[in-house]
Design a protein around this motif. Structure first.
Motif, PDB file in Angstrom:
ATOM      1  N   GLU A 191       0.817  -1.212   0.000  1.00 19.21           N
ATOM      2  CA  GLU A 191       0.000   0.000   0.000  1.00 19.21           C
ATOM      3  C   GLU A 191       0.852   1.265   0.000  1.00 19.21           C
ATOM      4  O   GLU A 191       0.596   2.191  -0.758  1.00 19.21           O
ATOM      5  N   GLN A 192       1.840   1.338   0.861  1.00 22.00           N
ATOM      6  CA  GLN A 192       2.683   2.528   0.940  1.00 22.00           C
ATOM      7  C   GLN A 192       3.786   2.435  -0.108  1.00 22.00           C
ATOM      8  O   GLN A 192       4.601   1.515  -0.079  1.00 22.00           O
ATOM      9  N   VAL A 193       3.786   3.381  -1.013  1.00 16.15           N
ATOM     10  CA  VAL A 193       4.727   3.350  -2.135  1.00 16.15           C
ATOM     11  C   VAL A 193       6.083   3.904  -1.693  1.00 16.15           C
ATOM     12  O   VAL A 193       6.152   4.966  -1.067  1.00 16.15           O
ATOM     13  N   PHE A 194       7.148   3.166  -1.990  1.00 12.66           N
ATOM     14  CA  PHE A 194       8.541   3.555  -1.758  1.00 12.66           C
ATOM     15  C   PHE A 194       8.973   3.486  -0.291  1.00 12.66           C
ATOM     16  O   PHE A 194      10.065   3.967   0.036  1.00 12.66           O
ATOM     17  N   ASP A 195       8.187   2.889   0.602  1.00 14.56           N
ATOM     18  CA  ASP A 195       8.668   2.720   1.975  1.00 14.56           C
ATOM     19  C   ASP A 195       9.492   1.434   2.063  1.00 14.56           C
ATOM     20  O   ASP A 195       9.699   0.734   1.058  1.00 14.56           O
ATOM     21  N   LYS A 196       9.958   1.059   3.259  1.00 16.75           N
ATOM     22  CA  LYS A 196      10.847  -0.093   3.425  1.00 16.75           C
ATOM     23  C   LYS A 196      10.168  -1.393   3.013  1.00 16.75           C
ATOM     24  O   LYS A 196      10.785  -2.262   2.386  1.00 16.75           O
ATOM     25  N   GLU A 197       8.882  -1.536   3.371  1.00 17.54           N
ATOM     26  CA  GLU A 197       8.167  -2.752   3.001  1.00 17.54           C
ATOM     27  C   GLU A 197       8.003  -2.858   1.493  1.00 17.54           C
ATOM     28  O   GLU A 197       8.141  -3.938   0.899  1.00 17.54           O
ATOM     29  N   PHE A 198       7.705  -1.725   0.839  1.00 16.25           N
ATOM     30  CA  PHE A 198       7.586  -1.693  -0.625  1.00 16.25           C
ATOM     31  C   PHE A 198       8.895  -2.138  -1.257  1.00 16.25           C
ATOM     32  O   PHE A 198       8.909  -2.992  -2.157  1.00 16.25           O
ATOM     33  N   ILE A 199       9.995  -1.573  -0.805  1.00 11.67           N
ATOM     34  CA  ILE A 199      11.308  -1.901  -1.380  1.00 11.67           C
ATOM     35  C   ILE A 199      11.625  -3.381  -1.209  1.00 11.67           C
ATOM     36  O   ILE A 199      12.068  -4.056  -2.157  1.00 11.67           O
ATOM     37  N   LYS A 200      11.385  -3.900  -0.010  1.00 14.23           N
ATOM     38  CA  LYS A 200      11.663  -5.315   0.256  1.00 14.23           C
ATOM     39  C   LYS A 200      10.800  -6.218  -0.618  1.00 14.23           C
ATOM     40  O   LYS A 200      11.279  -7.194  -1.199  1.00 14.23           O
ATOM     41  N   THR A 201       9.504  -5.884  -0.721  1.00 13.96           N
ATOM     42  CA  THR A 201       8.567  -6.700  -1.501  1.00 13.96           C
ATOM     43  C   THR A 201       8.907  -6.679  -2.982  1.00 13.96           C
ATOM     44  O   THR A 201       8.909  -7.718  -3.653  1.00 13.96           O
ATOM     45  N   ARG A 202       9.192  -5.500  -3.516  1.00  9.01           N
ATOM     46  CA  ARG A 202       9.499  -5.391  -4.940  1.00  9.01           C
ATOM     47  C   ARG A 202      10.838  -6.052  -5.274  1.00  9.01           C
ATOM     48  O   ARG A 202      10.976  -6.698  -6.317  1.00  9.01           O
ATOM     49  N   ALA A 203      11.821  -5.913  -4.401  1.00  5.13           N
ATOM     50  CA  ALA A 203      13.119  -6.560  -4.625  1.00  5.13           C
ATOM     51  C   ALA A 203      12.959  -8.076  -4.668  1.00  5.13           C
ATOM     52  O   ALA A 203      13.535  -8.756  -5.531  1.00  5.13           O
ATOM     53  N   LEU A 204      12.156  -8.616  -3.741  1.00  7.15           N
ATOM     54  CA  LEU A 204      11.921 -10.052  -3.707  1.00  7.15           C
ATOM     55  C   LEU A 204      11.245 -10.517  -4.996  1.00  7.15           C
ATOM     56  O   LEU A 204      11.604 -11.545  -5.575  1.00  7.15           O
ATOM     57  N   GLY A 205      10.266  -9.751  -5.463  1.00  6.04           N
ATOM     58  CA  GLY A 205       9.565 -10.108  -6.690  1.00  6.04           C
ATOM     59  C   GLY A 205      10.476 -10.115  -7.905  1.00  6.04           C
ATOM     60  O   GLY A 205      10.343 -10.978  -8.785  1.00  6.04           O
ATOM     61  N   HIS A 206      11.399  -9.175  -7.944  1.00  4.94           N
ATOM     62  CA  HIS A 206      12.324  -9.089  -9.078  1.00  4.94           C
ATOM     63  C   HIS A 206      13.547  -9.994  -8.912  1.00  4.94           C
ATOM     64  O   HIS A 206      14.431 -10.008  -9.781  1.00  4.94           O
TER      65      HIS A 206
END
Length: 358
Positions: free
Chosen positions: A185-200
């Motif tokens: 939900e929160q764009v560019f926060d720590k959780e976003f970064i971790k989630t997107r990195a894992l996906g990629h």
């Protein structure tokens, strides 16, 4: 076979304003209606009837822009009534013809398909400088120091930044592919970064270096104007939706302009956007995978439809891969890039899909 498909396309184009008849097309080609339908879909990735629908509706936007009467347009393209035309138009673009005529918002282009000898769709490249100069004549304030240009991808960023196409304004790239993998939900926060990195499948450090650090000016400087440069395709529009959601989350209070364009032709449509609903759309679409409940720009509405369709296990791209899985990966990727321009996937996304479906 491609020559036969091109003959079908040419016949369809010559008869777009007539009542479409698959039997007449089949008679012209000398094949059965079933064979024509099957081969057309196999080669182009789209059904004949869908192709006719999209071509007619896209061509009708030009008539609407020229203030032609809606009822005349409906009959020109063989609709039984203005109401039938309006329903079809809204199903594809998300707004009715009258709304489009009044506002002339950007829509996804759907041009005549043309197959060349290398089995790729012909694409036309036009100088970006010429188009940018046209924009400068109309909105000179967007070429000042109080402006941040957010560009879809590193290649576009380097071209704009190196050539200073937008004058003294600042430039940052958004190096993401929000149309694949999960998000938060929160764009560019720590959780976003971790989630997107894992996906990629990259480290958090690598993700920060590639995606977050290049956006530093967006996070730490204040701008009177933000200009968003994103293509019409689904890939770009999902990236755009993410940036708009972030602007709302960060309570940006300046003016926002979208410069929407086709990648191959770079014909720009500029629209000023009003923030307020994009975060809710971001959650509905990219997190909950549902159609949005509010009216959007037609180009984003179309992109969301494509995005949700691509989430299905047996979508058009997967079907095409299954039918052509014996081709070398490089050739299959090239075909997919050419045949599905409205999706906007890059090599890596298509290679992932090919590997999953072989």
């Amino acid at each position: 076979m491609n020559e036969h498909i091109q003959l079908m396309i040419d016949w369809i184009e010559d008869n777009l304003t007539n009542k479409f008849s698959l039997d007449e097309l089949a008679h012209y080609m000398g094949y059965s209606p079933y064979y024509c339908s099957f081969k057309f879909h196999q080669v182009t990735g789209i059904s004949i009837r869908r192709y006719v629908l999209l071509r007619r509706l896209y061509l009708s936007t030009k008539d609407l822009a020229n203030n032609k009467r809606i009822i005349d347009i409906a009959f020109d393209y063989d609709y039984s009534s203005q109401e039938a035309y309006s329903r079809a138009f809204k199903s594809v673009f998300g707004i009715n013809p009258r709304e489009y005529q009044l506002r002339q918002l950007p829509v996804q282009s759907f041009f005549k398909l043309t197959i060349n000898n290398k089995e790729e769709w012909y694409r036309m490249n036009v100088s970006r400088k010429i188009e940018v100069e046209k924009l400068q004549n109309g909105n000179k304030e967007l070429f000042d120091q109080d402006v941040l240009n957010i560009l879809n991808g590193q290649v576009m960023y380097e071209e704009f930044n190196n050539e200073k196409l937008m004058g003294d304004s600042d430039y940052v790239p958004f190096n993401e592919a929000m149309c694949v993998n999960t998000t938060t939900e929160q764009v560019f926060d720590k959780e976003f970064i971790k989630t997107r990195a894992l996906g990629h499948r990259v480290s958090v450090e690598d993700y920060i270096q590639k995606v977050i650090e290049p956006l530093d000016n967006l996070f730490h400087k204040e701008y009177k104007y933000i200009v968003l440069w994103f293509g019409e395709d689904m890939f770009c529009q999902m990236n755009l939706l993410t940036i708009l959601a972030y602007l709302e989350q960060s309570q940006y209070d300046g003016r926002v302009f979208l410069n929407s364009f086709r990648e191959d032709e770079f014909k720009v449509s500029q629209t000023e956007l009003t923030l307020g609903n994009y975060f809710s759309v971001y959650k509905e679409v990219l997190i909950n995978h549902k159609r949005p409940s509010i009216e959007l720009l037609p180009v984003m509405f179309q992109a969301i439809d494509i995005y949700l369709d691509m989430l299905k296990e047996n979508n058009a791209v997967v079907k095409y891969i299954s039918q052509n899985k014996d081709l070398p990966t490089s050739e299959l990727v090239n075909r997919l890039l050419s045949l599905f321009p409205t999706i906007g996937y890059g090599d890596s996304q298509y290679i992932d899909l090919i590997n999953k479906n072989r």
